[in-house]
Motif scaffolding. Structure first.
Motif, PDB file in Angstrom:
ATOM      1  N   GLU A 119       0.925  -1.116   0.214  1.00  0.00           N
ATOM      2  CA  GLU A 119      -0.003   0.100  -0.134  1.00  0.00           C
ATOM      3  C   GLU A 119       0.803   1.214   0.107  1.00  0.00           C
ATOM      4  OE1 GLU A 119      -3.743  -0.366   2.643  1.00  0.00           O
ATOM      5  OE2 GLU A 119      -1.924  -1.927   3.354  1.00  0.00           O
ATOM      6  N   GLY A 120       0.583   2.478  -0.607  1.00  0.00           N
ATOM      7  CA  GLY A 120       1.138   3.402  -0.756  1.00  0.00           C
ATOM      8  C   GLY A 120       0.388   4.675  -0.612  1.00  0.00           C
ATOM      9  N   PHE A 121       0.843   5.964  -0.264  1.00  0.00           N
ATOM     10  CA  PHE A 121       0.444   7.146  -0.293  1.00  0.00           C
ATOM     11  C   PHE A 121       1.378   8.083  -0.477  1.00  0.00           C
ATOM     12  CE2 PHE A 121      -0.840  11.125   2.182  1.00  0.00           C
ATOM     13  CZ  PHE A 121      -1.979  11.109   1.700  1.00  0.00           C
ATOM     14  N   VAL A 122       0.877   9.024  -1.603  1.00  0.00           N
ATOM     15  CA  VAL A 122       1.723  10.243  -1.874  1.00  0.00           C
ATOM     16  C   VAL A 122       1.139  11.554  -1.832  1.00  0.00           C
ATOM     17  CG1 VAL A 122       3.021  11.112  -3.829  1.00  0.00           C
ATOM     18  CG2 VAL A 122       2.739   8.641  -3.872  1.00  0.00           C
ATOM     19  N   ASP A 123       1.772  12.324  -1.419  1.00  0.00           N
ATOM     20  CA  ASP A 123       1.234  13.688  -0.836  1.00  0.00           C
ATOM     21  C   ASP A 123       2.190  14.792  -1.235  1.00  0.00           C
ATOM     22  OD1 ASP A 123      -0.193  15.968  -0.383  1.00  0.00           O
ATOM     23  OD2 ASP A 123      -0.634  15.560   1.795  1.00  0.00           O
ATOM     24  N   GLY A 124       2.261  15.173  -2.602  1.00  0.00           N
ATOM     25  CA  GLY A 124       3.327  16.141  -2.945  1.00  0.00           C
ATOM     26  C   GLY A 124       4.596  15.427  -2.970  1.00  0.00           C
ATOM     27  N   ASP A 125       5.512  15.799  -2.252  1.00  0.00           N
ATOM     28  CA  ASP A 125       7.027  15.391  -2.166  1.00  0.00           C
ATOM     29  C   ASP A 125       7.040  14.126  -1.183  1.00  0.00           C
ATOM     30  OD1 ASP A 125       7.830  17.030  -4.041  1.00  0.00           O
ATOM     31  OD2 ASP A 125       8.351  18.672  -2.803  1.00  0.00           O
ATOM     32  N   GLU A 126       5.884  13.996  -0.263  1.00  0.00           N
ATOM     33  CA  GLU A 126       5.870  12.958   0.568  1.00  0.00           C
ATOM     34  C   GLU A 126       5.227  11.680   0.180  1.00  0.00           C
ATOM     35  OE1 GLU A 126       7.675  13.441   3.764  1.00  0.00           O
ATOM     36  OE2 GLU A 126       8.190  15.425   3.000  1.00  0.00           O
ATOM     37  N   ASN A 132       3.976  -5.586   4.292  1.00  0.00           N
ATOM     38  CA  ASN A 132       4.281  -6.647   5.449  1.00  0.00           C
ATOM     39  C   ASN A 132       4.081  -5.751   6.860  1.00  0.00           C
ATOM     40  OD1 ASN A 132       4.813  -8.690   3.448  1.00  0.00           O
ATOM     41  ND2 ASN A 132       6.952  -7.929   3.545  1.00  0.00           N
ATOM     42  N   GLY A 133       3.188  -4.966   6.768  1.00  0.00           N
ATOM     43  CA  GLY A 133       3.069  -4.341   8.041  1.00  0.00           C
ATOM     44  C   GLY A 133       3.769  -3.363   8.781  1.00  0.00           C
ATOM     45  N   ALA A 134       4.915  -2.796   7.723  1.00  0.00           N
ATOM     46  CA  ALA A 134       6.064  -2.022   8.123  1.00  0.00           C
ATOM     47  C   ALA A 134       5.901  -0.874   7.093  1.00  0.00           C
ATOM     48  CB  ALA A 134       7.338  -2.600   7.872  1.00  0.00           C
ATOM     49  N   VAL A 135       5.916   0.194   7.912  1.00  0.00           N
ATOM     50  CA  VAL A 135       5.659   1.685   7.178  1.00  0.00           C
ATOM     51  C   VAL A 135       7.152   2.460   6.934  1.00  0.00           C
ATOM     52  CG1 VAL A 135       4.524   3.967   6.881  1.00  0.00           C
ATOM     53  CG2 VAL A 135       3.305   1.865   8.006  1.00  0.00           C
ATOM     54  N   GLU A 136       7.428   2.838   5.581  1.00  0.00           N
ATOM     55  CA  GLU A 136       8.640   3.303   5.566  1.00  0.00           C
ATOM     56  C   GLU A 136       8.636   4.529   4.186  1.00  0.00           C
ATOM     57  OE1 GLU A 136      10.405   0.024   2.487  1.00  0.00           O
ATOM     58  OE2 GLU A 136      11.105   0.200   4.528  1.00  0.00           O
ATOM     59  N   ILE A 248      -1.056   6.160   8.306  1.00  0.00           N
ATOM     60  CA  ILE A 248       0.016   7.117   8.071  1.00  0.00           C
ATOM     61  C   ILE A 248       0.932   7.503   9.127  1.00  0.00           C
ATOM     62  CG2 ILE A 248      -1.399   8.993   8.334  1.00  0.00           C
ATOM     63  CD1 ILE A 248       1.114   8.777   5.582  1.00  0.00           C
ATOM     64  N   ASP A 249       0.067   7.385  10.412  1.00  0.00           N
ATOM     65  CA  ASP A 249       0.677   7.648  11.504  1.00  0.00           C
ATOM     66  C   ASP A 249       2.055   6.910  12.197  1.00  0.00           C
ATOM     67  OD1 ASP A 249      -1.159   9.816  11.884  1.00  0.00           O
ATOM     68  OD2 ASP A 249      -2.575   8.662  13.036  1.00  0.00           O
ATOM     69  N   ASP A 250       2.085   5.623  11.535  1.00  0.00           N
ATOM     70  CA  ASP A 250       3.207   4.944  11.584  1.00  0.00           C
ATOM     71  C   ASP A 250       4.224   5.003  10.939  1.00  0.00           C
ATOM     72  OD1 ASP A 250       1.483   3.523  13.267  1.00  0.00           O
ATOM     73  OD2 ASP A 250       0.721   2.123  12.025  1.00  0.00           O
ATOM     74  N   ALA A 251       4.159   6.042  10.158  1.00  0.00           N
ATOM     75  CA  ALA A 251       5.534   6.525   9.202  1.00  0.00           C
ATOM     76  C   ALA A 251       6.376   7.193   9.913  1.00  0.00           C
ATOM     77  CB  ALA A 251       4.998   7.321   8.139  1.00  0.00           C
ATOM     78  N   PRO A 252       7.892   6.764   9.866  1.00  0.00           N
ATOM     79  CA  PRO A 252       8.771   7.200  10.613  1.00  0.00           C
ATOM     80  C   PRO A 252       8.957   8.897  10.264  1.00  0.00           C
ATOM     81  CG  PRO A 252       9.733   5.910   9.047  1.00  0.00           C
ATOM     82  CD  PRO A 252       8.185   5.507   9.003  1.00  0.00           C
ATOM     83  N   GLU A 253       9.597   9.740  10.922  1.00  0.00           N
ATOM     84  CA  GLU A 253       9.958  11.060  10.630  1.00  0.00           C
ATOM     85  C   GLU A 253      10.947  10.943   9.440  1.00  0.00           C
ATOM     86  OE1 GLU A 253       8.639  13.871  11.648  1.00  0.00           O
ATOM     87  OE2 GLU A 253       7.254  12.879  12.903  1.00  0.00           O
ATOM     88  N   PRO A 254      10.649  12.007   8.433  1.00  0.00           N
ATOM     89  CA  PRO A 254      11.628  11.777   7.295  1.00  0.00           C
ATOM     90  C   PRO A 254      12.911  12.499   7.693  1.00  0.00           C
ATOM     91  CG  PRO A 254       9.982  13.724   7.141  1.00  0.00           C
ATOM     92  CD  PRO A 254       9.624  12.989   8.230  1.00  0.00           C
ATOM     93  N   VAL A 255      13.920  11.730   6.980  1.00  0.00           N
ATOM     94  CA  VAL A 255      15.200  12.228   7.321  1.00  0.00           C
ATOM     95  C   VAL A 255      15.643  13.320   6.358  1.00  0.00           C
ATOM     96  CG1 VAL A 255      17.724  11.368   7.089  1.00  0.00           C
ATOM     97  CG2 VAL A 255      15.811   9.939   8.113  1.00  0.00           C
TER      98      VAL A 255
END
Length: 366
Positions: A119-126, A132-136, A248-255
């Motif tokens: 599954e994926g979600f795109v919002d502009g540059d993000e 497998n349950g892991a968000v990155e 989306i809340d499980d996504a890590p903070e962008p580096v």
């Protein structure tokens, strides 16, 4: 072994306001096959006529332009079946808002590796993805999925030849129907050979939007035959809404990679906060291979002095600012150090001239 390609039908309900008035069409006949009184003459989309597709490039351009101007939901499924019963399949759902650059998608695959869902979600540059349950974070930005609704039509037009189907068009006053009549020339130079007659039903709007397709082709590769099935449909045209997924809340903070400057630097996982200190030390030649700065990126206050200390005695390194504001000597002396005071706010990128692709660093002055 038999291989079959299926190109199928997904029912599509199209709102009457999706197409311009001057592209309305009927080609409507009565039950005896005669044209109804007052029926309009079909107005073919760009690149098409009653003989089929005469200009595939023009049609695909019109299709791409049509989906670039509106929101929509796109569903696609593809499968390959072998004569022995082996099968692999993939289905994709994409909800798109090109103007706002917001997209949400889901891909389901079933093959030798078993069932997999992405599954994926795109919002502009993000862009984030869940596997497998892991968000990155997804550096590709979901490009392969987002571009798919545009890339499929040329593949189909090369594989199949179409002609206008007036009998099916009569069922819809808003779209023209086309039916596959044979294989295209693309197989003339391929090592695979088409088998039998293909099937393919295509519905096209007056603006060139390829709303729906379903079809099957069989290809022979030596003694093996494979059946390929493909279908797609565009729905919710003009009304689709892209919503954020709950995960989306499980996504890590962008580096922060400083416009990609640190993308290829091994071991980088974000800038170190060194604010509140008058002097900060960075090691030169650190890491298991001796080609790294440590810390790779630091955030410091205005007026802070950064001291680079050499720790690798095997390789020669230097510290060289990309904009030329500071530069050290080239050295492998573990006693050597270089100092620079950062008196102005900004982002200062630097590297080792001997290992410039991997050995990079940043000082961010706040």
């Amino acid at each position: 072994m038999r291989r079959r390609i299926f190109l199928g039908t997904a029912g599509v309900a199209i709102a009457a306001g999706c197409l311009e008035d001057d592209t309305r069409m009927t080609g409507a006949n009565d039950e005896n096959g005669d044209e109804r009184e007052g029926a309009e003459t079909a107005a073919f989309p760009p690149g098409m006529n009653e003989d089929g597709i005469d200009d595939p490039e023009r049609l695909t351009e019109a299709h791409a332009g049509a989906i670039d101007d509106t929101v929509y939901r796109y569903d696609e499924s593809f499968s390959v079946t072998e004569e022995t019963g082996g099968r692999r399949s993939e289905s994709t759902t994409l909800i798109a808002d090109p103007e706002s650059e917001r997209y949400r998608y889901e891909i389901e695959r079933d093959g030798a590796a078993g069932e997999q869902t992405t599954e994926g979600f795109v919002d502009g540059d993000e862009s984030v993805v869940r596997r497998n349950g892991a968000v990155e974070h997804d550096e590709s930005g979901g490009a392969s999925v987002i571009e798919r609704p545009t890339e499929i039509p040329p593949e189909v037009f090369e594989a199949l030849a179409f002609e206008y189907d007036e009998t099916r068009t009569a069922d819809s006053t808003m779209m023209l129907a086309f039916t596959a009549t044979g294989y295209g020339d693309v197989f003339d130079d391929e090592r695979v050979d088409p088998v039998g007659d293909p099937t393919g039903d295509l519905l096209v709007g007056g603006n060139g939007l390829l709303y729906e397709f379903e079809g099957t082709i069989v290809l022979a590769d030596g003694d093996d035959e494979f059946e390929h099935d493909l279908e797609w449909s565009f729905t919710d045209v003009g009304t689709a809404t892209v919503t954020e997924p709950e995960w989306i809340d499980d996504a890590p903070e962008p580096v922060e990679t400083y416009d990609g400057f640190l993308d290829r630097v091994d071991g980088y996982d974000g800038a170190a906060d060194a604010t509140g200190r008058s002097e900060v030390t960075v090691e030169v030649g650190a890491g298991p291979d001796g080609v790294r700065f440590d810390s790779i990126a630091v955030i410091v206050d205005e007026g802070t002095t950064v001291v680079w200390e050499w720790v690798d005695e095997e390789r020669r390194h230097d510290v060289r600012a990309v904009d030329g504001t500071f530069e050290s000597h080239l050295s492998n002396d573990a006693e050597y150090a270089f100092r620079h005071a950062f008196d102005e706010r900004g982002v200062y990128r630097y590297l080792c001239s001997r290992h410039s692709s991997r050995m990079r660093g940043v000082v961010e002055v706040v």
